[in-house]
Design an enzyme around this catalytic site. Structure first.
Site, PDB file in Angstrom:
ATOM      1  N   ASN A 318       0.713  -1.293  -0.170  1.00 50.66           N
ATOM      2  CA  ASN A 318       0.063   0.090  -0.164  1.00 50.66           C
ATOM      3  C   ASN A 318       0.825   1.314   0.106  1.00 50.66           C
ATOM      4  O   ASN A 318       0.914   2.156   0.700  1.00 50.66           O
ATOM      5  CB  ASN A 318      -1.032   0.033   1.225  1.00 50.66           C
ATOM      6  CG  ASN A 318      -2.297   0.841   1.031  1.00 50.66           C
ATOM      7  OD1 ASN A 318      -2.303   1.503  -0.074  1.00 50.66           O
ATOM      8  ND2 ASN A 318      -3.249   0.789   1.771  1.00 50.66           N
ATOM      9  N   HIS A 349      -8.445   3.336   8.425  1.00 53.18           N
ATOM     10  CA  HIS A 349      -9.033   2.174   7.994  1.00 53.18           C
ATOM     11  C   HIS A 349     -10.491   2.000   8.498  1.00 53.18           C
ATOM     12  O   HIS A 349     -11.264   1.345   7.690  1.00 53.18           O
ATOM     13  CB  HIS A 349      -8.114   1.108   8.426  1.00 53.18           C
ATOM     14  CG  HIS A 349      -7.004   0.889   7.465  1.00 53.18           C
ATOM     15  ND1 HIS A 349      -5.734   1.499   7.470  1.00 53.18           N
ATOM     16  CD2 HIS A 349      -6.867   0.018   6.278  1.00 53.18           C
ATOM     17  CE1 HIS A 349      -4.989   1.110   6.668  1.00 53.18           C
ATOM     18  NE2 HIS A 349      -5.558   0.265   5.875  1.00 53.18           N
TER      19      HIS A 349
END
Length: 463
Positions: A318, A349
């Site tokens: 990521n 998140h």
């Protein structure tokens, strides 16, 4: 999920059309901005229905902040509003979808838009509200000197290349792409006359797109065959725990973690291919003279699977989110940058408890891994056999540490996470604490770093 895949495949076709028929030589910047925005809005509505209103609300709220807030505070207000709205949506997501089931929903695009909003706000603050000598080299390069127009703003946040799965890119890079300057800028960094060229080459993204589509296809096959056959939930099955020795459980943990990766490889590589198909993502020329299309790449699979340190693993997983965390948090945090960055990552998140178990564990293991590397690695560099042995051991430890850390990220809830860590005897937590207690911790350069220009001036003054 079917809508997600359909939108991305349609976006891929639209990207080829956009590059061929709406390239910088065929259409003005305004037309390219308008089409990129309209396509993006259509994809969002098609994929997420009325939930897509959340994207548009957040975008317009922060457009108001960007134009009305004072420059010294623009990054703070934008950060609080964007992260606050995202967190409220994460909370509502638990009630909209079944707890514990990760579904493709509007929070994914909202997370990407939050990254872009805060990135642009920080870079506007750097470009207008700070002096050049106060900035690092990277901040100076990415600083935005003027507020974008509404069309530029909407295009940057809602363009069809990144509305569904990202990645986040820098505002100046995106504007240079729309205006047809970003490839030219990278090519000017190379002396082409020495390589026998009489003019700048015209790199095509087709090869890079085909290569990434092959990776996407392989990832999809692995996802369909492996992921469902090796569920993460099995590692806390009572029968499995009763009959399986500890070392075998560790080995199976590695297998199920590997089986969970292909869906991320699929989504991120396909998103990268969509941007490349539109002509966006050129990053320059490597030492062998090969054109590189990895400006927006979100992962480096080889470096992930061969990582010999926790840091190396994180830096290649990521990638664009890691860059965002560094630019908006780590580089700006007045204290405890590592801890604050992990906490922001967890909050971004979502609010599932498993995320916080993962990132809090990540803080502990990162600090322990750093201490071991700083205190021990130099003893193994004196000979090739020692270096190979060190790499093998650190690869095994890194891969198992990552599996141990990310398992709660997949499990999400508290009870399975605690059950999992009990079955693992909390061994990584205990080892990390022992390392931090026994090995000296060297101060991070972050706590004493200064902008390059300022540091140089201070050095001159001291002399």
């Amino acid at each position: 999920q079917i809508n997600f895949v359909a939108c991305q495949l349609f976006a891929l076709l639209a990207a080829f059309w956009f590059r061929i028929y709406l390239g910088p030589s065929h259409a003005s910047s305004a037309v390219r901005h308008a089409f990129a925005t309209l396509f993006g809005i259509y994809f969002a509505v098609f994929c997420f229905g009325w939930y897509s209103i959340h994207l548009f609300v957040l975008v317009m709220m922060n457009y108001g902040i960007m134009n009305m807030a004072s420059i010294p505070n623009i990054h703070r207000y934008s950060f609080v509003v964007a992260m606050g709205y995202l967190t409220l949506c994460h909370i509502s997501r638990i009630y909209i979808f079944h707890y514990g089931i990760l579904t493709t929903d509007f929070s994914g695009p909202l997370m990407i838009i939050t990254q872009k909003i805060t990135t642009l706000a920080c870079q506007l603050h750097d470009g207008i509200g700070r002096q050049a000598e106060e900035l690092t080299a990277e901040q100076n390069r990415l600083a935005v000197k003027t507020r974008p127009s509404l069309l530029e703003y909407l295009s940057y946040l809602l363009n069809f290349m990144s509305i569904i799965a990202g990645p986040c890119s820098n505002y100046k890079d995106y504007i240079a792409f729309i205006e047809g300057r970003h490839v030219h800028m990278k090519l000017l960094e190379v002396n082409w006359k020495q390589k026998g060229y009489d003019r700048l080459p015209d790199p095509s993204p087709t090869g890079a797109v085909m290569y990434k589509l092959c990776i996407t296809l392989v990832s999809l096959i692995l996802f369909l065959t492996l992921t469902k056959n090796f569920p993460m939930a099995y590692i806390i099955d009572n029968e499995f725990l009763d009959k399986t020795p500890f070392l075998s459980r560790l080995g199976y943990l590695y297998v199920v973690t590997q089986a969970a990766k292909p869906k991320y490889y699929f989504a991120w590589t396909l998103a990268d291919a969509v941007n490349n198909a539109a002509g966006y993502g050129f990053s320059g020329v490597d030492e062998r003279g090969t054109f590189r299309w990895d400006l927006l790449s979100n992962l480096n699979i080889w470096n992930i699977e061969t990582a010999t340190s926790f840091k190396m693993y994180i830096e290649n997983w990521n990638i664009q989110t890691a860059a965002w965390l560094k630019r908006v948090c780590y580089d700006r945090a007045p204290w405890y940058p590592t801890a604050l960055t992990f906490i922001l990552s967890a909050l971004w998140h979502g609010i599932y408890p498993g995320y916080y178990f993962t990132f809090l564990t990540g803080i502990l293991i990162t600090l322990a891994a750093r201490a071991i590397r700083n205190n021990c690695r130099h003893y193994f560099l004196s000979s090739v056999p020692l270096k190979i042995a060190y790499d093998v051991v650190t690869w095994v430890v890194t891969q198992l540490a990552v599996c141990y850390t990310v398992a709660p990220f997949v499990m999400l809830a508290v009870e399975p996470t605690i059950k999992f860590y009990k079955s693992m005897y909390f061994h990584m937590h205990i080892l990390s604490i022992l390392v931090l207690l026994m090995l000296p911790i060297r101060p991070q350069a972050h706590s004493i770093r200064k902008p390059q220009n300022q540091a140089m001036q201070n050095s001159v003054k001291s002399k």
